[in-house]
Write a protein that holds these residues in place. Sequence first.
Motif, short mmCIF file in Angstrom:
data_model
loop_
_atom_site.label_atom_id
_atom_site.label_comp_id
_atom_site.label_asym_id
_atom_site.label_seq_id
_atom_site.Cartn_x
_atom_site.Cartn_y
_atom_site.Cartn_z
N GLN A 66 -10.52 -4.61 3.39
CA GLN A 66 -9.81 -4.32 2.14
C GLN A 66 -8.84 -5.46 1.85
O GLN A 66 -8.97 -6.55 2.40
CB GLN A 66 -9.05 -3.00 2.28
CG GLN A 66 -9.94 -1.80 2.54
CD GLN A 66 -9.14 -0.49 2.53
OE1 GLN A 66 -7.99 -0.43 2.11
NE2 GLN A 66 -9.78 0.58 2.99
N HIS A 67 -7.86 -5.18 1.01
CA HIS A 67 -6.85 -6.20 0.68
C HIS A 67 -5.46 -5.69 1.05
O HIS A 67 -5.26 -4.49 1.25
CB HIS A 67 -6.90 -6.55 -0.80
CG HIS A 67 -8.13 -7.31 -1.19
ND1 HIS A 67 -9.32 -6.69 -1.47
CD2 HIS A 67 -8.35 -8.64 -1.30
CE1 HIS A 67 -10.23 -7.61 -1.76
NE2 HIS A 67 -9.67 -8.80 -1.67
N ASP A 97 -6.10 7.19 -4.42
CA ASP A 97 -5.37 6.64 -3.27
C ASP A 97 -4.25 5.69 -3.72
O ASP A 97 -3.64 5.00 -2.90
CB ASP A 97 -6.33 5.86 -2.36
CG ASP A 97 -7.09 6.81 -1.44
OD1 ASP A 97 -6.69 7.98 -1.31
OD2 ASP A 97 -8.09 6.36 -0.84
N TYR A 98 -4.03 5.63 -5.03
CA TYR A 98 -3.07 4.66 -5.59
C TYR A 98 -2.00 5.37 -6.42
O TYR A 98 -1.33 4.75 -7.23
CB TYR A 98 -3.82 3.64 -6.46
CG TYR A 98 -4.81 2.82 -5.66
CD1 TYR A 98 -4.46 1.58 -5.14
CD2 TYR A 98 -6.08 3.30 -5.42
CE1 TYR A 98 -5.36 0.83 -4.40
CE2 TYR A 98 -6.99 2.56 -4.67
CZ TYR A 98 -6.62 1.33 -4.16
OH TYR A 98 -7.50 0.60 -3.42
N ASN A 125 -0.11 -1.88 1.77
CA ASN A 125 -0.64 -0.94 2.75
C ASN A 125 0.48 -0.20 3.47
O ASN A 125 1.64 -0.63 3.46
CB ASN A 125 -1.51 -1.69 3.76
CG ASN A 125 -2.84 -2.12 3.16
OD1 ASN A 125 -3.48 -1.36 2.44
ND2 ASN A 125 -3.25 -3.35 3.45
N ASP A 126 0.10 0.90 4.14
CA ASP A 126 1.02 1.66 4.98
C ASP A 126 1.13 0.93 6.34
O ASP A 126 0.15 0.37 6.83
CB ASP A 126 0.45 3.06 5.17
CG ASP A 126 1.30 3.94 6.05
OD1 ASP A 126 2.16 4.66 5.53
OD2 ASP A 126 1.11 3.91 7.29
N ARG A 128 1.30 1.95 9.37
CA ARG A 128 0.71 2.53 10.58
C ARG A 128 -0.50 1.71 11.05
O ARG A 128 -1.42 1.45 10.27
CB ARG A 128 0.33 3.99 10.33
CG ARG A 128 1.55 4.89 10.17
CD ARG A 128 1.18 6.26 9.60
NE ARG A 128 2.35 7.12 9.46
CZ ARG A 128 3.20 7.08 8.45
NH1 ARG A 128 3.03 6.23 7.46
NH2 ARG A 128 4.25 7.88 8.41
C1 LIG Z 1 -2.78 1.88 -2.20
S1 LIG Z 1 -4.22 1.42 -1.36
C2 LIG Z 1 -3.69 -0.04 -0.50
C3 LIG Z 1 -4.55 -1.22 -0.86
C4 LIG Z 1 -5.93 -1.19 -0.29
N1 LIG Z 1 -5.92 -1.72 1.06
C5 LIG Z 1 -6.89 -1.99 -1.15
O1 LIG Z 1 -7.42 -3.03 -0.73
O2 LIG Z 1 -7.10 -1.60 -2.32
C6 LIG Z 1 -4.32 2.67 -0.13
C7 LIG Z 1 -5.55 2.57 0.73
O3 LIG Z 1 -5.44 1.46 1.63
C8 LIG Z 1 -5.90 1.80 2.92
N2 LIG Z 1 -4.78 1.74 3.86
C9 LIG Z 1 -3.50 1.45 3.58
N3 LIG Z 1 -2.74 1.44 4.67
C10 LIG Z 1 -3.56 1.72 5.70
C11 LIG Z 1 -3.37 1.87 7.11
N4 LIG Z 1 -2.19 1.70 7.69
N5 LIG Z 1 -4.44 2.20 7.86
C12 LIG Z 1 -5.65 2.38 7.29
N6 LIG Z 1 -5.90 2.24 5.97
C13 LIG Z 1 -4.87 1.91 5.19
C14 LIG Z 1 -6.48 3.19 2.82
O4 LIG Z 1 -7.86 3.06 2.54
C15 LIG Z 1 -5.75 3.77 1.65
O5 LIG Z 1 -6.51 4.76 1.02
#
Ligand SMILES: C[S@@+](CC[C@H](N)C(=O)[O-])C[C@H]1O[C@@H](n2cnc3c(N)ncnc32)[C@H](O)[C@@H]1O
Length: 180
Positions: A66-67, A97-98, A125-126, A128
Amino acid sequence: MARPPKHWPSHVQYLTVPKFHPSVSTDALSFLKGGSSNRLNSSPPAPPSLGVIRQITDPSHPAYGQHGLFAVRKIPARTLIAEYIGEVHSDERPTSDYDISLHRFPGESVGMDAATMGNEARFVNDYRGIRQKPNAQFSDQRTAGGGLRMCICSLAEGIRKGDEIVVSYGKGWWAARSSS
Ligand SMILES: C[S@@+](CC[C@H](N)C(=O)[O-])C[C@H]1O[C@@H](n2cnc3c(N)ncnc32)[C@H](O)[C@@H]1O
Protein backbone atom coordinates in the motif's frame (compact mmCIF):
# COMPACT_ATOMS: atom_id res chain seq x y z
CA MET A 1 -7.87 22.67 -10.03
CA ALA A 2 -4.68 21.69 -8.12
CA ARG A 3 -2.44 19.02 -9.63
CA PRO A 4 -2.40 15.76 -7.65
CA PRO A 5 0.94 14.81 -6.05
CA LYS A 6 3.13 11.89 -7.16
CA HIS A 7 1.61 8.42 -6.51
CA TRP A 8 -1.90 9.85 -6.39
CA PRO A 9 -4.40 7.08 -7.33
CA SER A 10 -6.31 7.87 -10.53
CA HIS A 11 -9.65 6.66 -9.08
CA VAL A 12 -9.55 9.23 -6.24
CA GLN A 13 -10.34 12.92 -6.78
CA TYR A 14 -7.62 15.23 -5.42
CA LEU A 15 -9.00 18.04 -3.21
CA THR A 16 -7.48 21.09 -1.53
CA VAL A 17 -10.70 22.07 0.28
CA PRO A 18 -13.37 19.78 1.74
CA LYS A 19 -16.51 19.02 -0.23
CA PHE A 20 -19.88 19.01 1.50
CA HIS A 21 -22.32 16.15 0.93
CA PRO A 22 -26.05 17.00 0.89
CA SER A 23 -26.56 14.80 3.98
CA VAL A 24 -25.04 17.54 6.19
CA SER A 25 -27.80 19.60 7.83
CA THR A 26 -27.98 23.39 7.52
CA ASP A 27 -27.27 23.83 11.25
CA ALA A 28 -24.23 21.56 11.08
CA LEU A 29 -22.99 23.38 7.96
CA SER A 30 -23.19 26.69 9.73
CA PHE A 31 -21.20 25.37 12.72
CA LEU A 32 -18.61 23.66 10.50
CA LYS A 33 -18.10 26.77 8.42
CA GLY A 34 -17.85 28.93 11.53
CA GLY A 35 -20.05 31.74 10.37
CA SER A 36 -17.99 32.34 7.24
CA SER A 37 -19.89 32.72 4.00
CA ASN A 38 -22.09 29.76 3.20
CA ARG A 39 -20.77 29.53 -0.34
CA LEU A 40 -19.32 26.06 -0.67
CA ASN A 41 -15.86 27.04 -1.88
CA SER A 42 -15.30 30.03 0.37
CA SER A 43 -12.71 28.32 2.59
CA PRO A 44 -8.99 28.77 1.90
CA PRO A 45 -7.11 25.81 0.42
CA ALA A 46 -5.13 23.67 2.86
CA PRO A 47 -1.44 24.60 3.25
CA PRO A 48 1.00 22.31 1.39
CA SER A 49 1.46 18.94 3.07
CA LEU A 50 4.74 18.27 4.93
CA GLY A 51 4.30 14.62 3.98
CA VAL A 52 4.83 12.86 0.65
CA ILE A 53 3.09 9.72 -0.50
CA ARG A 54 5.36 6.70 -0.93
CA GLN A 55 4.70 3.11 -1.79
CA ILE A 56 5.57 0.71 1.04
CA THR A 57 8.12 -1.73 -0.31
CA ASP A 58 9.25 -3.34 2.97
CA PRO A 59 7.59 -6.80 3.18
CA SER A 60 7.68 -6.66 7.00
CA HIS A 61 5.51 -3.52 7.03
CA PRO A 62 1.89 -4.39 7.90
CA ALA A 63 0.62 -2.26 5.01
CA TYR A 64 3.13 -3.74 2.51
CA GLY A 65 2.17 -2.93 -1.07
CA GLN A 66 0.00 0.00 0.00
CA HIS A 67 1.09 3.61 0.47
CA GLY A 68 2.05 5.73 3.45
CA LEU A 69 2.89 9.36 4.19
CA PHE A 70 6.55 10.27 4.87
CA ALA A 71 8.11 13.47 6.23
CA VAL A 72 9.58 15.64 3.44
CA ARG A 73 11.77 17.42 5.98
CA LYS A 74 12.42 17.49 9.71
CA ILE A 75 9.11 18.38 11.34
CA PRO A 76 9.31 20.15 14.71
CA ALA A 77 7.08 19.21 17.64
CA ARG A 78 3.41 20.16 17.47
CA THR A 79 3.49 21.29 13.86
CA LEU A 80 0.65 21.09 11.36
CA ILE A 81 1.59 18.38 8.86
CA ALA A 82 -1.53 18.31 6.73
CA GLU A 83 -5.23 18.92 6.94
CA TYR A 84 -7.29 15.75 6.52
CA ILE A 85 -9.49 16.64 3.60
CA GLY A 86 -12.31 14.67 2.05
CA GLU A 87 -16.06 14.69 1.77
CA VAL A 88 -17.86 16.09 4.81
CA HIS A 89 -20.96 13.94 5.34
CA SER A 90 -23.61 12.94 7.86
CA ASP A 91 -24.70 9.68 6.26
CA GLU A 92 -23.32 6.25 7.21
CA ARG A 93 -20.10 5.08 5.56
CA PRO A 94 -19.59 1.69 7.20
CA THR A 95 -17.29 0.31 4.51
CA SER A 96 -14.94 3.27 4.15
CA ASP A 97 -11.41 2.85 5.54
CA TYR A 98 -10.82 6.59 5.05
CA ASP A 99 -13.65 8.00 7.15
CA ILE A 100 -12.87 9.90 10.36
CA SER A 101 -15.20 11.63 12.80
CA LEU A 102 -15.22 15.43 12.46
CA HIS A 103 -17.90 16.47 14.95
CA ARG A 104 -20.85 15.02 16.84
CA PHE A 105 -24.07 17.00 17.27
CA PRO A 106 -27.09 15.64 19.14
CA GLY A 107 -28.66 13.42 16.49
CA GLU A 108 -26.03 14.03 13.81
CA SER A 109 -22.50 12.67 13.44
CA VAL A 110 -20.40 14.42 10.87
CA GLY A 111 -17.49 12.59 9.28
CA MET A 112 -14.76 13.40 6.78
CA ASP A 113 -14.49 10.62 4.24
CA ALA A 114 -11.48 10.49 1.92
CA ALA A 115 -12.35 7.19 0.21
CA THR A 116 -13.22 8.71 -3.18
CA MET A 117 -11.83 12.24 -2.79
CA GLY A 118 -9.17 13.70 -0.55
CA ASN A 119 -5.59 14.81 -0.17
CA GLU A 120 -2.20 13.43 1.02
CA ALA A 121 -3.48 12.95 4.58
CA ARG A 122 -5.61 9.96 3.50
CA PHE A 123 -2.36 7.98 3.28
CA VAL A 124 -1.46 8.27 6.97
CA ASN A 125 -1.23 4.79 8.45
CA ASP A 126 -1.87 3.62 12.02
CA TYR A 127 1.32 3.12 14.08
CA ARG A 128 0.55 -0.49 15.11
CA GLY A 129 3.20 -2.83 13.72
CA ILE A 130 5.20 0.12 12.31
CA ARG A 131 6.54 2.13 15.26
CA GLN A 132 6.41 1.81 19.04
CA LYS A 133 4.07 4.75 19.26
CA PRO A 134 2.48 7.39 17.02
CA ASN A 135 4.53 10.43 16.00
CA ALA A 136 1.45 12.43 14.97
CA GLN A 137 -2.17 12.83 15.95
CA PHE A 138 -5.47 14.07 14.64
CA SER A 139 -6.61 17.37 16.09
CA ASP A 140 -9.51 19.61 15.12
CA GLN A 141 -8.73 23.26 14.49
CA ARG A 142 -10.46 26.32 13.09
CA THR A 143 -9.02 28.05 10.04
CA ALA A 144 -8.56 31.82 10.04
CA GLY A 145 -11.86 31.97 8.16
CA GLY A 146 -13.60 30.06 10.95
CA GLY A 147 -14.02 26.69 9.23
CA LEU A 148 -13.60 23.54 11.34
CA ARG A 149 -10.87 21.28 9.93
CA MET A 150 -9.34 18.01 11.06
CA CYS A 151 -5.57 18.28 11.05
CA ILE A 152 -2.65 15.92 11.44
CA CYS A 153 -0.03 17.44 13.75
CA SER A 154 3.31 16.13 14.98
CA LEU A 155 3.60 15.04 18.62
CA ALA A 156 6.11 16.26 21.22
CA GLU A 157 9.18 14.50 19.79
CA GLY A 158 8.84 15.90 16.28
CA ILE A 159 9.54 13.78 13.19
CA ARG A 160 12.82 13.12 11.38
CA LYS A 161 13.08 13.73 7.64
CA GLY A 162 12.09 10.55 5.79
CA ASP A 163 10.26 8.92 8.70
CA GLU A 164 6.79 7.55 8.12
CA ILE A 165 4.10 9.74 9.71
CA VAL A 166 1.83 7.52 11.78
CA VAL A 167 -1.14 8.22 14.03
CA SER A 168 -3.37 6.09 16.23
CA TYR A 169 -6.67 5.28 14.56
CA GLY A 170 -7.88 4.18 18.00
CA LYS A 171 -8.65 0.71 19.28
CA GLY A 172 -12.30 1.14 18.24
CA TRP A 173 -11.29 1.51 14.61
CA TRP A 174 -9.51 -1.86 14.60
CA ALA A 175 -12.18 -3.52 16.76
CA ALA A 176 -14.86 -2.48 14.25
CA ARG A 177 -12.88 -4.10 11.45
CA SER A 178 -12.07 -7.31 13.27
CA SER A 179 -15.74 -7.85 14.13
CA SER A 180 -17.06 -7.23 10.59
C1 LIG B 1 -6.59 5.55 5.70
S1 LIG B 1 -5.93 4.17 4.89
C2 LIG B 1 -4.19 4.47 5.02
C3 LIG B 1 -3.54 4.51 3.66
C4 LIG B 1 -3.43 3.18 2.98
N1 LIG B 1 -2.22 2.50 3.44
C5 LIG B 1 -3.38 3.34 1.48
O1 LIG B 1 -2.37 3.06 0.83
O2 LIG B 1 -4.39 3.82 0.91
C6 LIG B 1 -6.26 2.89 6.04
C7 LIG B 1 -5.86 1.53 5.56
O3 LIG B 1 -4.43 1.40 5.58
C8 LIG B 1 -4.04 0.14 6.08
N2 LIG B 1 -3.31 0.33 7.34
C9 LIG B 1 -3.08 1.48 7.97
N3 LIG B 1 -2.35 1.31 9.07
C10 LIG B 1 -2.10 -0.02 9.15
C11 LIG B 1 -1.41 -0.84 10.09
N4 LIG B 1 -0.79 -0.34 11.15
N5 LIG B 1 -1.39 -2.17 9.87
C12 LIG B 1 -2.01 -2.70 8.79
N6 LIG B 1 -2.68 -1.98 7.87
C13 LIG B 1 -2.72 -0.65 8.04
C14 LIG B 1 -5.31 -0.67 6.27
O4 LIG B 1 -5.54 -1.39 5.08
C15 LIG B 1 -6.35 0.39 6.45
O5 LIG B 1 -7.61 -0.06 6.06
